[in-house]
Design an enzyme around this catalytic site. Structure first.
Site, mmCIF file in Angstrom:
data_model
loop_
_atom_site.group_PDB
_atom_site.id
_atom_site.type_symbol
_atom_site.label_atom_id
_atom_site.label_comp_id
_atom_site.label_asym_id
_atom_site.label_seq_id
_atom_site.Cartn_x
_atom_site.Cartn_y
_atom_site.Cartn_z
ATOM 1 N N GLU A 43 43.278 0.358 -45.783
ATOM 2 C CA GLU A 43 43.756 0.253 -44.257
ATOM 3 C C GLU A 43 44.136 0.435 -43.549
ATOM 4 O OE1 GLU A 43 43.524 -4.578 -44.553
ATOM 5 O OE2 GLU A 43 41.326 -4.508 -45.576
ATOM 6 N N GLU A 188 36.502 -5.401 -51.673
ATOM 7 C CA GLU A 188 37.100 -6.321 -51.396
ATOM 8 C C GLU A 188 36.206 -7.618 -50.729
ATOM 9 O OE1 GLU A 188 41.203 -7.453 -49.847
ATOM 10 O OE2 GLU A 188 40.777 -6.055 -51.434
#
Length: 407
Positions: A43, A188
């Protein structure tokens, strides 16, 4: 299995350290432990370190070259990077989603070109839990329960759940820059089963509904409205609850199992375990059809719908309470300073913490970072903006004091 390169190691990979990283972190474990993906960083746009952003694709290329030179047994490992969903420009229906204008050309296009060249997937971390504030806190829609759905007028597609929305937004953004052929994988996703007082979304019922339906959806291969019959690799966060993890209660309770290996709830994750009790086993929706556009029901079915579902208890509605972003307890001052610098450089209103302003005192890095982090969180408008490399947490307790009012 996915192995993640920490964000801080990204510059080292492109500066000659890729081979050493493979020798230390991959060679001793593969192929005995099946490693399918390596995520270079995690991220990076959310953390927004310019060195990590500019160095990401070179680091990925260097790591790919190192794997090729390491031997034939490493050629099946795909190198990618995981993205939070702050990568979209504004909030819109799935078909109109686009990458952020400040990164579409300079970041996403070179990245997607690399992924296409290496036949590697675009990895995302879609968390409907963290998107509740942009979907009117519609928990039922987020956890796959029956709702009226969301209608995309541009494609005339009906969406019965938030997970499909997030995947199709990703696909539309990729398609708009010419890379709709690149595969998508879910790095995820998950849902917490317990939260602090005032967090009505983090419950066992909601976690069981989300993960139970998610598993059936992924296994069925049904795909999404814009990607029908498309199969996705997906990983659930997390396997275990983390009872010693710092921060709010929800951060400790994402697991399918307790630390002593007992199940938190029945999710359907165990191959020979009991099936979950699903309130919406065939993903049926009642569409909200625009006036004058027809009648009837929209229906999406997996390959083998299960008969006679046992309904689960509906979770209480989430009240529209105001949320604030603050540092987790125990974050060191140097990290708080980085959070402060990041927030103020990326649009946060840091005027109130300047000398003589309403929030200038106490003049500690903790106090100043807390205000700046919340301002950044408020401007971005998504829960994921409170990540701050895992050092931020969302609270409903207003941190305002005296004449210092938090937005």
């Amino acid at each position: 299995m996915t192995v993640t390169v920490p964000n801080g190691e990204i510059p080292n990979l492109s500066n000659g350290g890729a081979a050493a990283w493979v020798n230390t972190n991959i060679r001793p474990f593969h192929p005995q432990t099946k490693i399918k993906y390596i995520s270079v960083g995690n991220e990076v746009l959310l953390i927004n370190d310019p060195a990590h952003i500019s160095g990401l694709v070179p680091a990925m290329r260097a790591l790919t070259d190192a794997l090729r030179q390491a031997g034939p047994q490493f050629q099946d490992i795909k190198v990618t990077t995981a993205h939070a969903l702050n990568m979209f420009e504004g909030v819109t229906v799935p078909s109109l989603a686009r990458f952020r204008v400040d990164h579409a050309k300079t970041f996403f296009e070179p990245l997607l070109l690399y992924l296409r060249e290496t036949k590697s997937p675009f990895m995302i971390n879609p968390y409907p839990y963290f998107e509740l504030n942009v979907m009117q806190n519609n928990v039922d829609f987020a956890v796959f329960r029956k709702t009226r759905g969301v209608f995309d007028r541009n494609t005339r597609k009906m969406y019965s759940n938030a997970f499909d929305v997030l995947l199709d937004k990703t696909y539309s953004a990729m398609l708009a820059v010419g890379f709709g052929d690149v595969d998508i994988v879910i790095g995820e996703t998950g849902w917490p089963s317990l939260g602090d007082a005032g967090n009505a979304a983090a419950t066992i019922d909601n976690a069981a509904s989300y993960n139970g339906h998610l598993i059936r959806k992924i296994v069925s291969g049904i795909g999404t409205p814009l990607m029908p019959n498309r199969k996705f690799d997906a990983s659930i966060f997390a396997l275990f609850n983390e009872n010693q993890k710092p921060g709010p209660l929800a951060e400790k309770n994402w697991g399918l199992f307790q630390p002593d290996f007992t199940p938190v709830y029945v999710s359907g994750a165990l191959r020979d375990g009991p099936p979950p009790n699903l309130s919406n086993p065939d993903f049926t929706v009642v569409p909200r059809v625009p006036r004058g556009r027809g009648k009837g029901r929209g229906r999406v079915q997996p390959v083998q719908p299960q008969p006679n579902p046992v309904p689960i208890q509906t979770a209480p509605a989430v009240t529209n309470v105001k949320k604030f972003c603050v540092p987790k307890p125990g974050v060191p001052d140097d990290q708080l300073q980085r959070n402060l610098d990041l927030a103020c450089s990326q649009g946060a209103d840091c005027g109130p913490i300047q000398p003589g302003a309403a929030c200038a005192d106490p003049a500690t890095v903790t106090s100043r970072a807390k205000y700046a982090m919340n301002s950044f969180f408020r401007i971005k408008g998504v829960d994921s903006a409170c990540e701050f490399t895992g050092t931020g947490q969302i609270t409903t307790v207003d941190p305002s004091y005296g004449n210092c009012r938090y937005p």
